[in-house]
Design an enzyme around this catalytic site. Structure first.
Site, PDB file in Angstrom:
ATOM      1  N   CYS A 140      34.838  39.321  37.943  1.00  0.00           N
ATOM      2  CA  CYS A 140      36.238  39.394  37.493  1.00  0.00           C
ATOM      3  C   CYS A 140      37.193  38.963  38.602  1.00  0.00           C
ATOM      4  CB  CYS A 140      36.569  40.803  37.023  1.00  0.00           C
ATOM      5  SG  CYS A 140      35.585  41.360  35.616  1.00  0.00           S
ATOM      6  N   ASP A 141      36.896  39.383  39.821  1.00  0.00           N
ATOM      7  CA  ASP A 141      37.683  39.002  40.983  1.00  0.00           C
ATOM      8  C   ASP A 141      37.693  37.471  41.118  1.00  0.00           C
ATOM      9  OD1 ASP A 141      38.479  40.060  44.082  1.00  0.00           O
ATOM     10  OD2 ASP A 141      37.498  38.103  43.988  1.00  0.00           O
TER      11      ASP A 141
END
EC number: 1.11.1.24
Length: 164
Positions: A60-61
């Site tokens: 997600c980062d």
């Protein structure tokens, strides 16, 4: 309804599935200061909506960083939406030195998730997905990532965003 997995486990999606070519449904989410935000606040702009299960995880980062770096030169807006609390999103942005990332929380009502059909019932998180909307809020690109721990197709999403 599209079937997905998360860590190879089957997941049921809740909400109304959105398709390319249709008008994007409205939603109500919270910004990092707990202000309510809806689709009309980005009126007249093309939008890349990057949906992630949790901003604090590696995939997600990277998804958030990639879309914001690659699309920032475009005349439009990149929104990252997750079911994380607004406080966690704000802390993530601050600790990563990212001032221009727009993170929005769907934690309160799952309004975005339900209206776009991306709520993972078993986890109460949003399924990894990407939506590109034109200036009139027509959905011109959609990807619902079949395995929630995989990356989206960055190039296809960015090409759709650039070519609006």
């Amino acid at each position: 309804m599209t079937q997905i997995t998360f860590k190879n486990n089957p997941i049921h999606l809740l909400g109304t599935e959105v398709s390319e070519g249709q008008q994007a449904p409205d939603f109500k989410v919270l910004d990092n200061n707990l202000n309510e935000v809806d689709l009309s606040q980005f009126e007249g702009q093309k939008k890349l909506i990057s949906v992630v299960p949790s901003i604090d995880t590696g995939v997600c980062d990277q998804q958030t960083r990639k879309f914001n770096e690659e699309a920032s030169q475009e005349d439009g807006v990149v929104l990252t939406i997750s079911a994380d609390l607004p406080f966690a999103q704000k802390r993530w942005c601050a600790s990563n030195g990212l001032d221009n990332v727009i993170t929005l929380s769907d934690h309160k009502d799952l309004s975005f998730g339900k209206n776009y059909g991306v709520v993972m019932e078993e986890l109460r998180l949003l399924a990894r997905s990407v939506f590109v909307l034109d200036k009139d809020n027509k959905v011109v690109y959609k990807e619902l990532v079949s395995e929630g721990t995989d990356y989206p197709n960055f190039e296809a999403a960015l090409e759709a965003y650039r070519n609006i």
